[in-house]
Design a protein around this motif. Structure first.
Motif, mmCIF file in Angstrom:
data_model
loop_
_atom_site.group_PDB
_atom_site.id
_atom_site.type_symbol
_atom_site.label_atom_id
_atom_site.label_comp_id
_atom_site.label_asym_id
_atom_site.label_seq_id
_atom_site.Cartn_x
_atom_site.Cartn_y
_atom_site.Cartn_z
ATOM 1 N N ALA A 111 0.735 -1.243 -0.007
ATOM 2 C CA ALA A 111 -0.254 0.060 -0.146
ATOM 3 C C ALA A 111 0.823 1.417 0.056
ATOM 4 C CB ALA A 111 -1.245 -0.018 1.170
ATOM 5 N N TYR A 112 1.806 1.396 1.023
ATOM 6 C CA TYR A 112 2.569 2.511 0.856
ATOM 7 C C TYR A 112 3.449 3.020 -0.408
ATOM 8 C CZ TYR A 112 1.346 2.940 6.026
ATOM 9 O OH TYR A 112 0.940 3.298 7.265
ATOM 10 N N PRO A 113 4.119 1.928 -0.841
ATOM 11 C CA PRO A 113 4.711 2.402 -1.982
ATOM 12 C C PRO A 113 3.936 2.783 -3.060
ATOM 13 C CG PRO A 113 5.521 0.094 -1.081
ATOM 14 C CD PRO A 113 4.008 0.629 -0.512
ATOM 15 N N LYS A 114 2.640 2.574 -3.258
ATOM 16 C CA LYS A 114 1.960 3.197 -4.222
ATOM 17 C C LYS A 114 0.829 4.589 -3.962
ATOM 18 C CE LYS A 114 -0.210 -0.669 -4.486
ATOM 19 N NZ LYS A 114 -1.491 -1.740 -5.062
ATOM 20 N N GLU A 115 1.141 4.914 -2.612
ATOM 21 C CA GLU A 115 0.451 5.967 -2.219
ATOM 22 C C GLU A 115 0.774 7.344 -2.608
ATOM 23 O OE1 GLU A 115 -1.338 7.386 2.271
ATOM 24 O OE2 GLU A 115 0.863 6.581 2.051
ATOM 25 N N HIS A 116 -0.161 7.998 -2.949
ATOM 26 C CA HIS A 116 -0.040 9.330 -3.602
ATOM 27 C C HIS A 116 0.555 10.262 -2.777
ATOM 28 C CE1 HIS A 116 -1.226 13.278 -5.492
ATOM 29 N NE2 HIS A 116 -1.218 12.392 -6.684
ATOM 30 N N GLU A 117 1.271 11.108 -3.145
ATOM 31 C CA GLU A 117 2.155 12.055 -2.246
ATOM 32 C C GLU A 117 1.202 12.875 -1.447
ATOM 33 O OE1 GLU A 117 5.439 15.719 -2.504
ATOM 34 O OE2 GLU A 117 4.622 14.932 -4.153
ATOM 35 N N GLN A 118 0.093 13.316 -1.936
ATOM 36 C CA GLN A 118 -0.803 14.266 -1.257
ATOM 37 C C GLN A 118 -1.783 13.386 -0.221
ATOM 38 O OE1 GLN A 118 -0.280 15.776 -4.592
ATOM 39 N NE2 GLN A 118 1.372 16.559 -3.143
ATOM 40 N N LEU A 119 -1.918 12.122 -0.704
ATOM 41 C CA LEU A 119 -2.634 11.270 0.182
ATOM 42 C C LEU A 119 -1.749 10.867 1.445
ATOM 43 C CD1 LEU A 119 -4.466 8.666 -2.183
ATOM 44 C CD2 LEU A 119 -5.515 10.306 -0.630
ATOM 45 N N LYS A 120 -0.442 10.768 1.214
ATOM 46 C CA LYS A 120 0.348 10.429 2.467
ATOM 47 C C LYS A 120 0.316 11.659 3.310
ATOM 48 C CE LYS A 120 5.096 9.499 3.649
ATOM 49 N NZ LYS A 120 6.621 9.124 2.914
ATOM 50 N N GLU A 121 0.571 12.851 2.821
ATOM 51 C CA GLU A 121 0.750 14.115 3.640
ATOM 52 C C GLU A 121 -0.586 14.398 4.365
ATOM 53 O OE1 GLU A 121 1.441 17.133 0.588
ATOM 54 O OE2 GLU A 121 3.451 16.527 0.242
ATOM 55 N N LEU A 122 -1.880 14.120 3.644
ATOM 56 C CA LEU A 122 -3.042 13.960 4.478
ATOM 57 C C LEU A 122 -3.260 13.226 5.464
ATOM 58 C CD1 LEU A 122 -5.774 15.159 4.881
ATOM 59 C CD2 LEU A 122 -6.928 13.830 2.788
ATOM 60 N N ARG A 123 -2.781 12.050 5.304
ATOM 61 C CA ARG A 123 -2.757 10.873 6.244
ATOM 62 C C ARG A 123 -1.968 11.449 7.472
ATOM 63 N NH1 ARG A 123 0.546 6.719 6.999
ATOM 64 N NH2 ARG A 123 1.520 6.886 4.790
ATOM 65 N N GLU A 124 -0.661 11.752 7.195
ATOM 66 C CA GLU A 124 0.194 12.208 8.333
ATOM 67 C C GLU A 124 -0.515 13.476 9.057
ATOM 68 O OE1 GLU A 124 3.803 12.740 6.240
ATOM 69 O OE2 GLU A 124 4.140 10.435 6.465
ATOM 70 N N ILE A 125 -0.981 14.339 8.437
ATOM 71 C CA ILE A 125 -1.607 15.530 8.980
ATOM 72 C C ILE A 125 -2.764 15.220 9.870
ATOM 73 C CG2 ILE A 125 -3.055 16.642 7.243
ATOM 74 C CD1 ILE A 125 -0.499 18.590 9.398
ATOM 75 N N THR A 126 -3.594 14.236 9.376
ATOM 76 C CA THR A 126 -4.655 13.807 10.096
ATOM 77 C C THR A 126 -4.437 13.252 11.513
ATOM 78 O OG1 THR A 126 -5.799 13.695 8.027
ATOM 79 C CG2 THR A 126 -6.754 12.450 10.163
ATOM 80 N N ALA A 127 -3.428 12.318 11.559
ATOM 81 C CA ALA A 127 -2.652 11.763 12.601
ATOM 82 C C ALA A 127 -2.322 12.742 13.654
ATOM 83 C CB ALA A 127 -1.569 10.923 12.213
ATOM 84 N N LYS A 128 -1.851 13.853 13.123
ATOM 85 C CA LYS A 128 -1.334 14.805 13.771
ATOM 86 C C LYS A 128 -2.167 15.807 14.444
ATOM 87 C CE LYS A 128 2.222 18.677 14.001
ATOM 88 N NZ LYS A 128 3.347 19.415 13.230
ATOM 89 N N LYS A 129 -3.102 16.155 13.866
ATOM 90 C CA LYS A 129 -4.255 17.088 14.192
ATOM 91 C C LYS A 129 -5.475 16.632 14.818
ATOM 92 C CE LYS A 129 -3.087 21.296 11.430
ATOM 93 N NZ LYS A 129 -3.515 22.082 10.435
ATOM 94 N N GLU A 164 -5.586 13.368 16.471
ATOM 95 C CA GLU A 164 -4.956 12.147 16.933
ATOM 96 C C GLU A 164 -5.881 11.096 17.285
ATOM 97 O OE1 GLU A 164 -1.497 10.698 20.090
ATOM 98 O OE2 GLU A 164 -1.931 12.819 19.722
ATOM 99 N N GLU A 165 -6.826 11.620 18.183
ATOM 100 C CA GLU A 165 -7.815 10.696 18.757
ATOM 101 C C GLU A 165 -8.775 9.985 17.810
ATOM 102 O OE1 GLU A 165 -9.584 12.376 22.066
ATOM 103 O OE2 GLU A 165 -7.731 12.397 23.366
ATOM 104 N N ARG A 166 -8.860 10.958 16.650
ATOM 105 C CA ARG A 166 -10.136 10.358 15.883
ATOM 106 C C ARG A 166 -9.547 10.061 14.269
ATOM 107 N NH1 ARG A 166 -14.292 14.854 14.242
ATOM 108 N NH2 ARG A 166 -12.470 16.129 14.194
ATOM 109 N N SER A 167 -8.277 10.112 14.477
ATOM 110 C CA SER A 167 -7.641 9.558 12.886
ATOM 111 C C SER A 167 -7.839 8.048 12.671
ATOM 112 C CB SER A 167 -5.954 9.567 13.272
ATOM 113 O OG SER A 167 -5.570 8.580 14.158
ATOM 114 N N PHE A 168 -8.346 7.271 13.403
ATOM 115 C CA PHE A 168 -8.908 5.993 12.926
ATOM 116 C C PHE A 168 -10.309 5.972 12.026
ATOM 117 C CE2 PHE A 168 -11.490 7.070 16.792
ATOM 118 C CZ PHE A 168 -12.761 6.665 16.281
ATOM 119 N N MET A 169 -10.774 7.421 12.052
ATOM 120 C CA MET A 169 -12.122 7.473 11.067
ATOM 121 C C MET A 169 -11.604 7.512 9.618
ATOM 122 S SD MET A 169 -14.033 10.283 13.614
ATOM 123 C CE MET A 169 -15.318 10.657 12.394
#
Length: 240
Positions: free
Chosen positions: A26-44, A46-51
């Motif tokens: 999955a990660y090797p094929k992840e679009h750059e902006q999707l990766k950035e969005l996933r990481e900022i979601t986990a940061k901002k 955190e308690e709801r990132s599982f959504m």
């Protein structure tokens, strides 16, 4: 392991297996902006990132949309927009997504990444209760016009959503419902060892998910498949 790669959904699939899927495929094929969005979601969030829809599920949906040649889709429940961005990237340039969520603040976390990916023009975000928008679309002759509808909202409303969605998705089109294994709780009784590992909120909504799953199996309007992907993904192909 990358940020936000393992969350409560990993209780369904063993963590080492999930890690292998993510790291090796999955990660090797992840679009750059999707990766950035996933990481900022986990940061901002955190308690709801599982959504957020997990990476492998988003990639599956992306491939499905391309196979379908989908152009007109809907997303009910957006959060920060990971699955929304994945969908927008999969649709042709003239594709359109109706995205509905009450939480505009969460959507705006993902908006810069949607804009950076150059797909904002495909998205019509509507801050609203979903049922009022669905009723409006039905009233305004949008019935049987959507190729694909993705539902990731309150589980207690899934039965009601299904009745509206069946009017809006075209014959041969697909409605997809997320979280239909509900952390695996649908398969366990309260006295099972895994019970203690699950939040109370999971058990509170378990019966709604079971009711929905039982109904879909016997709904003659759809051909369905429940996939053990992410937190469970049910695909319903409308037959009539």
């Amino acid at each position: 392991m990358e940020v936000s790669s393992l969350n409560h959904k990993s209780l369904i699939v063993d963590a080492p297996v999930l890690e292998y899927i993510l790291e090796k495929n999955a990660y090797p094929k992840e679009h750059e902006q999707l990766k950035e969005l996933r990481e900022i979601t986990a940061k901002k969030c955190e308690e709801r990132s599982f959504m957020s829809v997990p990476v492998d599920e988003a990639q599956f949906l992306s491939m499905l949309l391309k196979i379908m040649n989908a152009k007109k889709t809907m997303e009910i429940g957006v959060f920060t927009g990971y699955s929304l961005l994945a969908t927008a990237l999969a649709l042709p340039d003239d594709g359109q997504i109706t995205a509905i969520d009450l939480d505009k603040e969460a959507y705006e976390i993902g908006l810069p990444f949607i804009q950076k990916a150059g797909v904002e023009h495909k998205i019509n975000f509507i801050q609203s209760d979903a049922f009022s928008i669905l009723d409006h679309l039905i009233k305004n002759e949008e019935e049987a016009s959507f190729d694909f509808i993705f539902v990731d909202a309150e589980k207690e409303d899934y039965m009601r959503f299904h009745e509206k969605v069946m009017k809006l998705v075209k014959i041969g089109g697909i409605a997809a419902y997320d979280n239909t294994l509900w952390l695996g709780s649908v398969a366990y009784e309260q006295d099972d060892d895994k019970y203690s590992a699950m939040p109370e909120s999971i058990w509170k909504n378990k019966d709604y998910v079971i009711q929905f799953n039982d109904f879909i199996v016997s709904d003659p309007r759809v051909e369905s498949s429940l996939l053990s992907l992410g937190d469970g993904l049910t695909l319903c192909r409308r037959l009539y």
